[in-house]
Design an enzyme around this catalytic site. Sequence first.
Site, mmCIF file in Angstrom:
data_model
loop_
_atom_site.group_PDB
_atom_site.id
_atom_site.type_symbol
_atom_site.label_atom_id
_atom_site.label_comp_id
_atom_site.label_asym_id
_atom_site.label_seq_id
_atom_site.Cartn_x
_atom_site.Cartn_y
_atom_site.Cartn_z
ATOM 1 C CG HIS A 72 -38.908 50.753 -16.164
ATOM 2 N ND1 HIS A 72 -38.840 52.008 -16.004
ATOM 3 C CD2 HIS A 72 -39.149 50.319 -17.472
ATOM 4 C CE1 HIS A 72 -38.975 52.491 -17.157
ATOM 5 N NE2 HIS A 72 -39.262 51.552 -18.195
ATOM 6 C CG HIS A 96 -43.660 49.603 -21.011
ATOM 7 N ND1 HIS A 96 -43.683 49.558 -19.637
ATOM 8 C CD2 HIS A 96 -42.397 50.315 -21.344
ATOM 9 C CE1 HIS A 96 -42.724 50.104 -19.260
ATOM 10 N NE2 HIS A 96 -41.957 50.748 -20.305
ATOM 11 C CD GLU A 100 -37.620 48.761 -26.222
ATOM 12 O OE1 GLU A 100 -36.712 49.388 -25.731
ATOM 13 O OE2 GLU A 100 -38.775 49.294 -26.301
ATOM 14 C CG ASP A 101 -35.973 45.831 -23.436
ATOM 15 O OD1 ASP A 101 -35.271 45.943 -24.450
ATOM 16 O OD2 ASP A 101 -36.358 46.596 -22.328
ATOM 17 C CG ASP A 161 -40.805 54.194 -20.458
ATOM 18 O OD1 ASP A 161 -40.237 53.319 -20.056
ATOM 19 O OD2 ASP A 161 -40.138 54.769 -21.689
#
Length: 769
Positions: A72, A96, A100-101, A161
């Site tokens: 991704h 990016h 967050e992940d 995105d």
Amino acid sequence: MSAVRSLRKLSKAALLGATPRGSLPDAIEHVAKVHRAHHPGADLRPLRRAYVLAESSHRGQMRKSGEPYITHPLAVTLLLAQLGAETTTLTASLLHDTVEDTDVTLDQVREEFGEEVSYLVDGVTKLEKVDYGTAAEPETFRKMLVAAGNDVRVMSIKLADRLHNMRTLGVMRPEKQARIAKVTRDVLIPLAERLGVQALKSELEDLVFAILHPEEHAATRELIREHVGRPDPLTGIATEVRRMLREAGIVAQVLIRPRHVVSVHRLRLKRGELGACDFGRLLILVGEDADCYAVLGELHTCFTPVISEFKDFIAAPKFNLYQSLHTAIADTDGRVAEVLVRTHRMHRVAEAGVVALGDPHATASSDGGAAEGAETAPPAGAGGAAGSAGSEAAPGERADPTRPGWLSRLLEWQSHAPDSNTFWAELRDELAQDREITVYCAVPGPESTGGGALPLPAGATCVDAAYARLGEAGHRCIGARVNGRLTSLTTPLRDGDALQLFLEPGSGNPSGPSPEWLDHVRTPAARIAIRQWQAAHAQPAADRPGEPGRLGRPGQTGQPRRSRGKRSRATGCPAPSGEAAVSAGAAAAPSVPSAPSAPEEPAADSPFPGASGATAAENTPVVPGHPGTPVRLARCCTPVPTDSVTGFPVRGGAVTVHRDTCQSVARMVSAGRTALAVRWEQGAVGCRVTLWAESFSRPHLLADLTEIIAAQGAAVVSAEVEPPREQRVRHTYTLQLPDAAGLPALMRAMQQVPGVYDVTRAVRQAAAG
């Protein structure tokens, strides 16, 4: 299918073993190749380090499609590389989702890649639902937009995105697909349009169309397939255009640009039946701006132009940086082809928008990212449409697109949105406005802002302009003049209008916005401010006092209720409640009754019985050679000392004096009346003059005017206030001045009183005869 194949290639490359130190991993070799095509001198070391960190941190994570998660960020980075993004944007794109992940922290990103990359990554990092609940999505967008206010590259990464996520949305449940598609339609696609990133916007539109309107999408795709199976007449027209330009000595590239699915669908809705030339447009690319107009001249000379289709977005760029000439031509067989003419540079910006402009913080002479973006400066003339209001690029810099007008407005009003629901609703409404205008707004008085350019959405009114220019001080707006003409505050503005706003005084509490303004405003900033005012000042209808009216507030005026419907003479009525008395001299110096005048003569006022009269101490008019002759000042033009005047004998042996410019003078001379020379004799008291003040209705206006009059050393002999008409009021003042030379300063001072838009010498229409 091509997107799926690319994804599989990236998946395979991402799973390969480690590469030798210093060389590029296979997974980003394709990204690097595309990046070098736009920026041959780019330093690829940050990309390698970013990929290594992203791959290791996402290792073991899988997407719902079954592909390794690293595919991704790789796909998002490839999209941006194809648009010409510089290295910093691509580095942040690879990272990016790490904060967050994964376990990677923002501090780690900052330490390894610097403040800019860290800022971009933070800008696109979602807020946690565990902390924000249902407000997580709108607050994430709010956070992203605020970050984009400082660096618009945040938005570029978010758009890429979302496009990759939309490409792979088929693995989601139908209801989740629809929810994501609606947010994309309402927020992301309008943002892509505003940032000029047409390449992303067009594909997003087609993907959303397929999810939300599958039947119409399938029907449109079938139309396109049928067209592709037939000969395209645009091919022959393109050949003719190439020959024509070659013979004219113009170097140009002529392409056929197919319409995407949503574009074909919209055109079919607009025209009904589609012709063979409606599935694409001719795109002509040239080297310089002047070549665009040379091409246009050849097209309109050698073909039949469809004038109604001509638009010049080079001289007047769209607010999203877009520049092109649009026209349509018909060949000898009557086939009509739409044509776009632009330079290669304009084409890059039309496709990639702000992405093509590179680092908004770098100059063309600096190292790194600036050098990469040096050839992607904004098109000539675009700085005003996209740059910050009132800002200009310094020598060696390009205009900064980081703060276009719509984004500045959004950043302003979002800070006042009281909750997430309000922000989310107003954001969608703001982004639904797909056109922008520029007005030139001035605010006289202490808040004077000159006549600076003010970008607004199409359909915005004077009220929108007031809040956009003044913030909460827009509550005090009481009137407006557009292109020199007085108009209602709810009047829609047009591109290029010159607007002047009138405010009530800043001292004390403003009377506030009219409730009906909410029915006319188009900007969230105005709506939020008006609603907050109403909430703060809400009171039961039965308890509301008879508050003074405002322009656009029907049925209310700026005068006390008892004075409505009739004249209020300051010398004959007590001062209104809350207002200052007109003047101490008003009662002591009542108006002198007019002497009867001849029937054919305009009414006269202020008798002067020669030098021996009781008022000889004033600046008096006298008739040379006729001592003792009663002299009266004509009420139609109320002359004062220093005016050039002419006298006319009337019944009873008196002489009526008019200003030379009075219409009555020409009428009586042409009728054969005898004109007498008149001169002024200076006395010790001064002169008397009648003035008209035109104003918007507002509280305390009478007190403010009389205070200014007194401050100028004049005494009010009498004052009249006419009943308001269309929320505008005329005041008539008869004033005693110590010296006629002070009249211009007095009139200027009166006109500077908030709400007053004109002050003139009283002139009454002469009777016909």
